[in-house]
Design an enzyme around this catalytic site. Sequence first.
Site, PDB file in Angstrom:
ATOM      1  CB  SER A 118      39.823  90.313  64.243  1.00 58.12           C
ATOM      2  OG  SER A 118      39.040  91.545  63.599  1.00 58.12           O
ATOM      3  CG  HIS A 139      41.063  85.987  65.919  1.00 56.95           C
ATOM      4  ND1 HIS A 139      42.089  86.728  65.868  1.00 56.95           N
ATOM      5  CD2 HIS A 139      40.233  86.383  64.908  1.00 56.95           C
ATOM      6  CE1 HIS A 139      42.100  87.586  64.782  1.00 56.95           C
ATOM      7  NE2 HIS A 139      41.056  87.422  64.346  1.00 56.95           N
ATOM      8  CD  GLU A 151      45.190  85.446  67.976  1.00 54.47           C
ATOM      9  OE1 GLU A 151      46.248  85.977  68.233  1.00 54.47           O
ATOM     10  OE2 GLU A 151      44.286  86.212  67.784  1.00 54.47           O
ATOM     11  CG  ASN A 189      44.575  91.431  64.721  1.00 55.68           C
ATOM     12  OD1 ASN A 189      45.191  91.207  63.652  1.00 55.68           O
ATOM     13  ND2 ASN A 189      43.252  91.284  64.634  1.00 55.68           N
TER      14      ASN A 189
HETATM   15  N1  3HC Z   1      41.169  76.517  49.499  1.00 54.87           N
HETATM   16  C1  3HC Z   1      41.843  75.450  49.180  1.00 54.87           C
HETATM   17  N2  3HC Z   1      43.059  76.057  48.526  1.00 54.87           N
HETATM   18  C2  3HC Z   1      43.231  77.205  48.441  1.00 54.87           C
HETATM   19  C3  3HC Z   1      42.502  78.497  48.988  1.00 54.87           C
HETATM   20  C4  3HC Z   1      41.295  77.837  49.900  1.00 54.87           C
HETATM   21  N3  3HC Z   1      40.467  78.794  50.544  1.00 54.87           N
HETATM   22  N4  3HC Z   1      43.044  79.519  48.946  1.00 54.87           N
HETATM   23  C5  3HC Z   1      44.257  79.241  48.165  1.00 54.87           C
HETATM   24  N5  3HC Z   1      44.337  77.863  47.830  1.00 54.87           N
HETATM   25  C6  3HC Z   1      45.348  77.237  47.039  1.00 54.87           C
HETATM   26  C7  3HC Z   1      45.671  78.131  45.853  1.00 54.87           C
HETATM   27  O1  3HC Z   1      44.802  77.641  44.681  1.00 54.87           O
HETATM   28  C8  3HC Z   1      47.164  77.521  45.602  1.00 54.87           C
HETATM   29  O2  3HC Z   1      47.083  76.247  45.075  1.00 54.87           O
HETATM   30  P1  3HC Z   1      48.115  75.737  43.849  1.00 54.87           P
HETATM   31  O3  3HC Z   1      49.455  76.027  44.692  1.00 54.87           O
HETATM   32  O4  3HC Z   1      47.472  74.359  43.478  1.00 54.87           O
HETATM   33  O5  3HC Z   1      48.059  77.001  42.805  1.00 54.87           O
HETATM   34  C9  3HC Z   1      47.636  77.546  47.082  1.00 54.87           C
HETATM   35  O6  3HC Z   1      46.404  77.442  47.887  1.00 54.87           O
HETATM   36  C10 3HC Z   1      48.725  78.409  47.233  1.00 54.87           C
HETATM   37  O7  3HC Z   1      47.981  79.881  46.875  1.00 54.87           O
HETATM   38  P2  3HC Z   1      48.269  80.978  46.139  1.00 54.87           P
HETATM   39  O8  3HC Z   1      49.352  80.301  44.986  1.00 54.87           O
HETATM   40  O9  3HC Z   1      47.401  81.865  45.686  1.00 54.87           O
HETATM   41  O10 3HC Z   1      49.435  81.797  46.948  1.00 54.87           O
HETATM   42  P3  3HC Z   1      50.192  81.696  48.027  1.00 54.87           P
HETATM   43  O11 3HC Z   1      51.377  80.422  47.797  1.00 54.87           O
HETATM   44  O12 3HC Z   1      50.814  82.961  48.495  1.00 54.87           O
HETATM   45  O13 3HC Z   1      49.353  81.251  49.466  1.00 54.87           O
HETATM   46  C11 3HC Z   1      48.260  82.271  51.104  1.00 54.87           C
HETATM   47  C12 3HC Z   1      48.148  81.843  49.712  1.00 54.87           C
HETATM   48  C13 3HC Z   1      48.428  81.007  52.149  1.00 54.87           C
HETATM   49  C14 3HC Z   1      47.034  83.100  51.504  1.00 54.87           C
HETATM   50  C15 3HC Z   1      49.669  83.121  51.595  1.00 54.87           C
HETATM   51  O14 3HC Z   1      50.036  83.920  50.749  1.00 54.87           O
HETATM   52  C16 3HC Z   1      49.881  83.613  53.049  1.00 54.87           C
HETATM   53  O15 3HC Z   1      49.820  82.898  54.028  1.00 54.87           O
HETATM   54  N6  3HC Z   1      49.650  84.886  52.971  1.00 54.87           N
HETATM   55  C17 3HC Z   1      49.167  85.570  54.364  1.00 54.87           C
HETATM   56  C18 3HC Z   1      47.879  85.428  54.604  1.00 54.87           C
HETATM   57  C19 3HC Z   1      47.906  85.908  56.205  1.00 54.87           C
HETATM   58  O16 3HC Z   1      48.691  86.506  56.906  1.00 54.87           O
HETATM   59  N7  3HC Z   1      46.455  85.670  56.654  1.00 54.87           N
HETATM   60  C20 3HC Z   1      46.218  86.441  58.081  1.00 54.87           C
HETATM   61  C21 3HC Z   1      45.635  87.657  57.762  1.00 54.87           C
HETATM   62  S1  3HC Z   1      45.209  88.566  59.379  1.00 54.87           S
HETATM   63  C22 3HC Z   1      43.657  87.657  59.792  1.00 54.87           C
HETATM   64  O17 3HC Z   1      43.060  87.009  59.087  1.00 54.87           O
HETATM   65  C23 3HC Z   1      43.190  88.109  60.963  1.00 54.87           C
HETATM   66  C24 3HC Z   1      42.307  89.169  61.083  1.00 54.87           C
HETATM   67  O18 3HC Z   1      41.626  89.648  62.334  1.00 54.87           O
HETATM   68  C25 3HC Z   1      42.762  90.594  60.438  1.00 54.87           C
END
Ligand code: 3HC
Length: 292
Positions: A118, A139, A151, A189
């Site tokens: 990252s 990424h 990315e 980022n």
């Molecule tokens: N596989 C399959 N299903 C999954 C899963 C996975 N790995 N993780 C979660 N799910 C499912 C959950 O079980 C849930 O199912 P349900 O509706 O049947 O209960 C569904 O997906 C939705 O999950 P949640 O109810 O827990 O929560 P959300 O609706 O909030 O969704 C999320 C979760 C997609 C993570 C959402 O909160 C989101 O988009 N968050 C932001 C994440 C983000 O910004 N990521 C980038 C981070 S930065 C990065 O990675 C870069 C690095 O360089 C720092």
Amino acid sequence: MEIKKVGVLGCGLMGSGIAQVSAIAGFEVTVLEVEQKFLDKGFAGIERSLAKFAEKGTIKETPQAIRARLNGTTNMRDLADCDIVVEAVIENIDEKKKMYAALDDVVKPDGIFASNTSSISITELMAATKRPHRFIGLHFFNPVPLMKLVEVVRTIATADDVFQTAYEFGKKLGKVPVRTSDKTGFIVNRLLVPYMLDAIRAYEEGVGSIEDIDNAMKLGCGYPMGPFTLLDFVGLETTYYITQVMYDEFKERRFAAPPLLKRLVMAGWYGRKTGKGFYDYSDPANPKPNKL
Ligand code: 3HC
């Protein structure tokens, strides 16, 4: 060049996610880890995720059919005939360089090397190999099976056909690829890190509570998570590491870690993974903001 066989280095959160989406897309995948127990843990996570997708009907094949395309190994030689190797090991430049140098002697010469880093410079990593023109950044975002973006990062040495192959590979994984160049932080980022650091500064300056700042950005801007929930989700030590690399590159205050972030990291409060960060996760379904 057609990609058939995919290698993944590391079976942690990101590596297992990359392996999973590659297997879902129909590729044969070999994942390398240092110990079998890390493979077991990563594959157990993949199986849980595939079971969820099967339940929701979002995968066309059975989890077993997809799982059958995933192999784990602790022997680097098993990656010899991979068309692309995606590295997702710990963000430690010396470790990564050592790994790439060893891999360079093992993987067929026209195999593409991709790093999921990252923040580390793709150019610096590529220089550890004798195939700089076949080296790119890919990424992905956490959680990889759900996040639609990848990315695709080119350096000044990346060959056009390698970049195009990697871009198409991203699409085959069901992701939306975006093109970017090797400037620390890439696109996401570059914009996300200053935003998260500003949220910490706002909290330090008494603009609002952790919960209120999170709710403000969630409900006021439609973000899926507020900045503190996201910081805890990404991992505070990971974010701190990224800030160090970005600040070192640009020397701009917006990339510098606020004192509170540094203190949380020194205390070992890394966020969700340690049960404590900006929030306390003793009751994971109902996190409570810590008094900081
Ligand atoms: N596989 C399959 N299903 C999954 C899963 C996975 N790995 N993780 C979660 N799910 C499912 C959950 O079980 C849930 O199912 P349900 O509706 O049947 O209960 C569904 O997906 C939705 O999950 P949640 O109810 O827990 O929560 P959300 O609706 O909030 O969704 C999320 C979760 C997609 C993570 C959402 O909160 C989101 O988009 N968050 C932001 C994440 C983000 O910004 N990521 C980038 C981070 S930065 C990065 O990675 C870069 C690095 O360089 C720092």
